[in-house]
Design a protein around this motif. Sequence first.
Motif, PDB file in Angstrom:
ATOM      1  N   THR A  37       0.835  -1.202   0.000  1.00  0.00           N
ATOM      2  CA  THR A  37       0.000   0.000   0.000  1.00  0.00           C
ATOM      3  C   THR A  37       0.868   1.250   0.000  1.00  0.00           C
ATOM      4  OG1 THR A  37      -1.775  -1.116   1.200  1.00  0.00           O
ATOM      5  CG2 THR A  37      -1.753   1.299   1.265  1.00  0.00           C
ATOM      6  N   THR A  38       0.487   2.201  -0.802  1.00  0.00           N
ATOM      7  CA  THR A  38       1.162   3.494  -0.817  1.00  0.00           C
ATOM      8  C   THR A  38       0.332   4.492  -0.008  1.00  0.00           C
ATOM      9  OG1 THR A  38       2.199   3.143  -2.964  1.00  0.00           O
ATOM     10  CG2 THR A  38       1.939   5.422  -2.248  1.00  0.00           C
ATOM     11  N   LEU A  39       0.956   5.062   1.007  1.00  0.00           N
ATOM     12  CA  LEU A  39       0.304   6.076   1.827  1.00  0.00           C
ATOM     13  C   LEU A  39       0.746   7.449   1.329  1.00  0.00           C
ATOM     14  CD1 LEU A  39       0.961   4.478   5.337  1.00  0.00           C
ATOM     15  CD2 LEU A  39      -1.014   4.126   3.838  1.00  0.00           C
ATOM     16  N   ARG A  40      -0.179   8.219   0.862  1.00  0.00           N
ATOM     17  CA  ARG A  40       0.147   9.536   0.309  1.00  0.00           C
ATOM     18  C   ARG A  40       0.145  10.564   1.434  1.00  0.00           C
ATOM     19  NH1 ARG A  40      -3.666  10.828  -4.418  1.00  0.00           N
ATOM     20  NH2 ARG A  40      -5.269  10.359  -2.868  1.00  0.00           N
ATOM     21  N   ILE A  41       1.313  10.996   1.837  1.00  0.00           N
ATOM     22  CA  ILE A  41       1.450  11.860   3.007  1.00  0.00           C
ATOM     23  C   ILE A  41       1.294  13.331   2.642  1.00  0.00           C
ATOM     24  CG2 ILE A  41       2.922  12.493   4.946  1.00  0.00           C
ATOM     25  CD1 ILE A  41       1.858   9.575   4.884  1.00  0.00           C
ATOM     26  N   ILE A  42       2.044  13.791   1.660  1.00  0.00           N
ATOM     27  CA  ILE A  42       1.962  15.190   1.236  1.00  0.00           C
ATOM     28  C   ILE A  42       1.767  15.250  -0.275  1.00  0.00           C
ATOM     29  CG2 ILE A  42       3.173  17.394   1.057  1.00  0.00           C
ATOM     30  CD1 ILE A  42       4.647  16.764   3.601  1.00  0.00           C
ATOM     31  N   SER A  43       0.811  16.042  -0.680  1.00  0.00           N
ATOM     32  CA  SER A  43       0.622  16.367  -2.090  1.00  0.00           C
ATOM     33  C   SER A  43       0.741  17.876  -2.215  1.00  0.00           C
ATOM     34  CB  SER A  43      -0.750  15.899  -2.576  1.00  0.00           C
ATOM     35  OG  SER A  43      -0.978  16.324  -3.905  1.00  0.00           O
ATOM     36  N   ALA A  44       1.596  18.342  -3.135  1.00  0.00           N
ATOM     37  CA  ALA A  44       1.860  19.775  -3.229  1.00  0.00           C
ATOM     38  C   ALA A  44       2.023  20.215  -4.674  1.00  0.00           C
ATOM     39  CB  ALA A  44       3.116  20.123  -2.430  1.00  0.00           C
ATOM     40  N   GLY A  45       1.919  21.519  -4.866  1.00  0.00           N
ATOM     41  CA  GLY A  45       2.217  22.045  -6.185  1.00  0.00           C
ATOM     42  C   GLY A  45       3.686  21.871  -6.515  1.00  0.00           C
ATOM     43  N   ARG A  46       4.530  21.931  -5.486  1.00  0.00           N
ATOM     44  CA  ARG A  46       5.957  21.720  -5.648  1.00  0.00           C
ATOM     45  C   ARG A  46       6.510  21.148  -4.349  1.00  0.00           C
ATOM     46  NH1 ARG A  46       9.200  26.903  -7.240  1.00  0.00           N
ATOM     47  NH2 ARG A  46       9.072  27.330  -5.000  1.00  0.00           N
ATOM     48  N   MET A  47       7.399  20.181  -4.466  1.00  0.00           N
ATOM     49  CA  MET A  47       7.899  19.477  -3.283  1.00  0.00           C
ATOM     50  C   MET A  47       9.401  19.698  -3.147  1.00  0.00           C
ATOM     51  SD  MET A  47       6.681  17.482  -0.892  1.00  0.00           S
ATOM     52  CE  MET A  47       7.768  17.842   0.494  1.00  0.00           C
ATOM     53  N   GLU A  48       9.847  20.025  -1.941  1.00  0.00           N
ATOM     54  CA  GLU A  48      11.264  20.165  -1.646  1.00  0.00           C
ATOM     55  C   GLU A  48      11.602  19.382  -0.389  1.00  0.00           C
ATOM     56  OE1 GLU A  48      12.812  24.115  -1.449  1.00  0.00           O
ATOM     57  OE2 GLU A  48      11.349  24.893  -2.875  1.00  0.00           O
ATOM     58  N   GLY A  49      12.774  18.705  -0.383  1.00  0.00           N
ATOM     59  CA  GLY A  49      13.298  18.093   0.825  1.00  0.00           C
ATOM     60  C   GLY A  49      12.623  16.788   1.189  1.00  0.00           C
ATOM     61  N   ASP A  50      12.998  16.276   2.370  1.00  0.00           N
ATOM     62  CA  ASP A  50      12.461  15.001   2.840  1.00  0.00           C
ATOM     63  C   ASP A  50      12.605  14.955   4.358  1.00  0.00           C
ATOM     64  OD1 ASP A  50      11.348  12.512   2.825  1.00  0.00           O
ATOM     65  OD2 ASP A  50      12.786  11.628   1.432  1.00  0.00           O
ATOM     66  N   PHE A  51      11.928  14.014   4.970  1.00  0.00           N
ATOM     67  CA  PHE A  51      12.008  13.825   6.414  1.00  0.00           C
ATOM     68  C   PHE A  51      13.310  13.124   6.788  1.00  0.00           C
ATOM     69  CE2 PHE A  51       7.456  13.762   5.325  1.00  0.00           C
ATOM     70  CZ  PHE A  51       7.007  14.795   6.141  1.00  0.00           C
ATOM     71  N   SER A  52      13.806  13.403   7.980  1.00  0.00           N
ATOM     72  CA  SER A  52      14.991  12.711   8.488  1.00  0.00           C
ATOM     73  C   SER A  52      14.659  11.308   8.966  1.00  0.00           C
ATOM     74  CB  SER A  52      15.608  13.499   9.642  1.00  0.00           C
ATOM     75  OG  SER A  52      16.001  14.781   9.217  1.00  0.00           O
ATOM     76  N   LYS A  53      13.431  11.129   9.422  1.00  0.00           N
ATOM     77  CA  LYS A  53      13.027   9.822   9.942  1.00  0.00           C
ATOM     78  C   LYS A  53      11.542   9.629   9.679  1.00  0.00           C
ATOM     79  CE  LYS A  53      12.972   6.959  14.124  1.00  0.00           C
ATOM     80  NZ  LYS A  53      13.310   6.893  15.572  1.00  0.00           N
ATOM     81  N   VAL A  54      11.193   8.441   9.234  1.00  0.00           N
ATOM     82  CA  VAL A  54       9.797   8.099   8.970  1.00  0.00           C
ATOM     83  C   VAL A  54       9.463   6.825   9.711  1.00  0.00           C
ATOM     84  CG1 VAL A  54       8.100   7.446   7.222  1.00  0.00           C
ATOM     85  CG2 VAL A  54       9.841   9.171   6.680  1.00  0.00           C
TER      86      VAL A  54
END
Length: 677
Positions: A636-653
């Motif tokens: 399953t893919t969990l869609r966490i953030i949807s944006a017009g433009r995406m930058e960066g990532d989390f350090s820990k998930v």
Amino acid sequence: MEFQRNKLAYAVFLACAISLAGCGGGDSGSPAVPDEPVTPTHPDTPTEPADPDFVDSAPVNDAVTAYVDASYSNTQNNVCHVTVDSNAGIRLADGFLDIWTPATLLADAGRGARAAGTDPVTGEACPAVPAGTWDGNANSGGTVVNQAVHDANIRFSVQATNNRSLEQEETASIDQPVHGAYLMTEGMGHMAQAWRDASGITGSYAFNPDRSVTATGTMSGSVNSQLGKVVVLIDDGLDQPDNDEAKRFYKYARPYLWDNNVKMAPGVNYTGPSVGSSDFVSGHTVGAWRRAASMAYAMPERFQEFYARAMIHGQSRVWGGAHSPLASIGGRMSGLAIAAANLYSSENPDLKQELRNPDITAQAKREAREQALTVMQARAGTTTWREFYDYLHAGQNTDPAGQDYDRFADHGKNKAAFLEGMNYGMTDQIIHPTDLAAVVPKGAEVLIETRYPYLTSEQRRVVLKTTAFPSGYPVMTDEEGWGRLNMFAAGDGYGQFNGLVTIDMDSSLGTFATYDIWRNDISGEGKLVFNGDGTLKLGGRNAYSGGTLINGGALEAASASALGSGSVQVNGGTLIVSAGAPLEVGNNYTQSAGAHLEVVIGADDQVGVQVKNTAKIEGGTLHVKFAPGYQPIAGTTLRIISAGRMEGDFSKVTVDNWNVLSVFTPTGISVDLAEPK
């Protein structure tokens, strides 16, 4: 927006997760870093809007003598306090003079001649007062000034008494003889009897064959009980419990004397004129509201429920035929003012020491609040405040015979009924401008002091201002502001964010400073800055546009529009998304390295956060939880953030009980579930 899955990265991750070796997934839940795609950077990311240059306030109308400064004048049978100008209780309700001019402008109904005297406070000489001549009937003096409003007032009484439900008739019959202190205990829901037992209330009531009601026993409580300090607070000990002087001044006949089509409830059964106790204002309503306000101060965990019961009590006086709508509105205003004057007297800088209520000092208030919490929490058998709060709100209102019955368990129903009661019968009677700014009476902020221990005194005033009822209606559009105070809405937080709104939730203050819920639909152009270490849950359909900044604690978005239409910055603390739908961020979303995002997912296709423009993640953590009943499967893919433009990532998930991979795309971040841990 659908995410484009990086199939190569996902295949590598899945193989690593299955073997649990060498690929950086493991049991830690830390995200594996795929070889591609490379996270893009955008140096032209929009900057966040600046803080507003002002902080909202709610100044007192200094053109009017504050009730809390002159409450001592609302005393009975004193020749020095029998006019609008000399008696604070009469002046409080002087909007009724727009509708009706009494036979004399003196509080003389039912009284004989009184000799001249001297004001014991000011030392001024007061003239003699002649004997009153009003006999209680509608035709014995006085002039209708606004015929339309007067007619609507009496017409509503006829309609209400002829169309009342059986439940309304029973309530009206019960509320006539039963002591207000007993009735207001219903605000405690399924702990009502526990409150009565702890406060020494031993009385009861019964329906007679003719549907009248008989009340017996002690219903006001005992100062020697477990809740003795609370009983003192509720009783308040003053000589103005029902605003008696206003009744004797306005000399307005009860509704059944204006129209014989008013149908009395069996338990009320008034028949003739009441010389010393006219229709305006309703004394029963005064008593209910001042007691509800004091009980809400002592037990703010049931703040709105106490006020809901007080509103019903005022309505019951109309359903039963005893009073008109305007009389109950005036009673509500008087009850609030009297309670506030008592609760505020110890800290009122403009009140002489000898005029302060000696029984309600700052220490007495504090001890009453502590006593109520300690005693009732022990009776609930809970160990923490949060457990106690949840226990108090765990009742049901469908089975009155159930041990967990709570007449006020439905917040939405309570809110609707309260709004109806604010101006019932007068909905179409607009006699004042409808765009008047709300004014908060001096000292009124004390009424929500224990409800919002983490707010400043001025912020409490702003809560009352931004939740006030609209202007325009007779009597309740008063200059000091008592008539428009919406105490139910005030229990649901701010109604508007104007300017810079900074909330500091310091959990060391306890109770609501550790956890609170605001349910109002918050509008305005202001910006919310959230600090501290407590948790605040926003559940309204909010439209404030100035943005949201989280520096500490936990701010929970429990609706799709909880954070308004502006940008959201999480510099520290935690943003919790529990809306059951995508959290809509109207501009940009930014999360700093030391911040946390917690998202509750409840369906395969649910997006956690929907960002209109740019989402910039500078690190920090993501924690994904699942809503009750939702059980995703591997892959399953969990869609966490949807944006017009995406930058960066989390350090820990981390995802509860799953090994995961976070997948970056130019327009969002998703999390793929590999296999359960």
